[in-house]
Design a protein around this motif. Structure first.
Motif, PDB file in Angstrom:
ATOM      1  N   PRO A  18       0.527   8.129  -7.208  1.00 55.18           N
ATOM      2  CA  PRO A  18      -0.339   9.046  -6.454  1.00 55.18           C
ATOM      3  C   PRO A  18      -1.655   9.354  -7.163  1.00 55.18           C
ATOM      4  O   PRO A  18      -2.621   9.780  -6.523  1.00 55.18           O
ATOM      5  CB  PRO A  18       0.514  10.297  -6.293  1.00 55.18           C
ATOM      6  CG  PRO A  18       1.499  10.236  -7.410  1.00 55.18           C
ATOM      7  CD  PRO A  18       1.758   8.779  -7.643  1.00 55.18           C
ATOM      8  N   LYS A  45       0.989   4.096  -3.034  1.00 57.71           N
ATOM      9  CA  LYS A  45       0.700   5.513  -2.769  1.00 57.71           C
ATOM     10  C   LYS A  45       1.857   6.403  -3.212  1.00 57.71           C
ATOM     11  O   LYS A  45       1.652   7.485  -3.761  1.00 57.71           O
ATOM     12  CB  LYS A  45       0.423   5.726  -1.286  1.00 57.71           C
ATOM     13  CG  LYS A  45      -0.944   5.276  -0.855  1.00 57.71           C
ATOM     14  CD  LYS A  45      -1.172   5.545   0.617  1.00 57.71           C
ATOM     15  CE  LYS A  45      -2.548   5.066   1.028  1.00 57.71           C
ATOM     16  NZ  LYS A  45      -2.804   5.250   2.455  1.00 57.71           N
ATOM     17  N   GLU A  73       0.823  -1.212   0.000  1.00 57.87           N
ATOM     18  CA  GLU A  73       0.000   0.000   0.000  1.00 57.87           C
ATOM     19  C   GLU A  73       0.855   1.259   0.000  1.00 57.87           C
ATOM     20  O   GLU A  73       0.599   2.197  -0.761  1.00 57.87           O
ATOM     21  CB  GLU A  73      -0.912  -0.025   1.222  1.00 57.87           C
ATOM     22  CG  GLU A  73      -1.888   1.122   1.299  1.00 57.87           C
ATOM     23  CD  GLU A  73      -2.766   1.035   2.543  1.00 57.87           C
ATOM     24  OE1 GLU A  73      -3.075   2.096   3.094  1.00 57.87           O
ATOM     25  OE2 GLU A  73      -3.122  -0.088   2.954  1.00 57.87           O
TER      26      GLU A  73
END
Length: 100
Positions: free
Chosen positions: A37, A33, A29
């Protein structure tokens, strides 16, 4: 943004120590991210059946969705299959444009 469904199957080695699954998920995760993005995570589910997880996310294009799958696989603990999903109302609109 397109909606994508990713099916993930873990390797037997990944589930040899089930407690490590939450740690592995946090690592994956965090990397998604950081490197993607523009991707918006919608939901993820652990499931019983032919796969271990089903994830739903939005991505601006197929390249971004592919990058998500590559990141998941880069940890060496899973295989993935990714589908594009069309919301029902959009599907109905597309059907209405087809001339018979």
């Amino acid at each position: 943004m397109g909606t994508y469904v990713m099916l993930t199957r873990l390797s037997p080695e990944a589930v040899a120590r089930p407690q490590s699954l939450t740690e592995l998920n946090e690592q994956v995760e965090s990397r998604i991210k950081k490197e993607c993005p523009e991707v918006k995570w919608i939901a993820n589910y652990a499931v019983l059946g032919g796969v271990d997880y089903i994830d739903f996310f939005e991505a601006p294009d197929a390249d971004s969705a592919t990058k998500v799958a590559l990141i998941v696989r880069s940890f060496g603990h899973a295989t993935t299959e990714t589908w594009i999903a069309t919301p029902w109302d959009r599907f109905v609109n597309l059907v209405s444009t087809i001339k018979t």
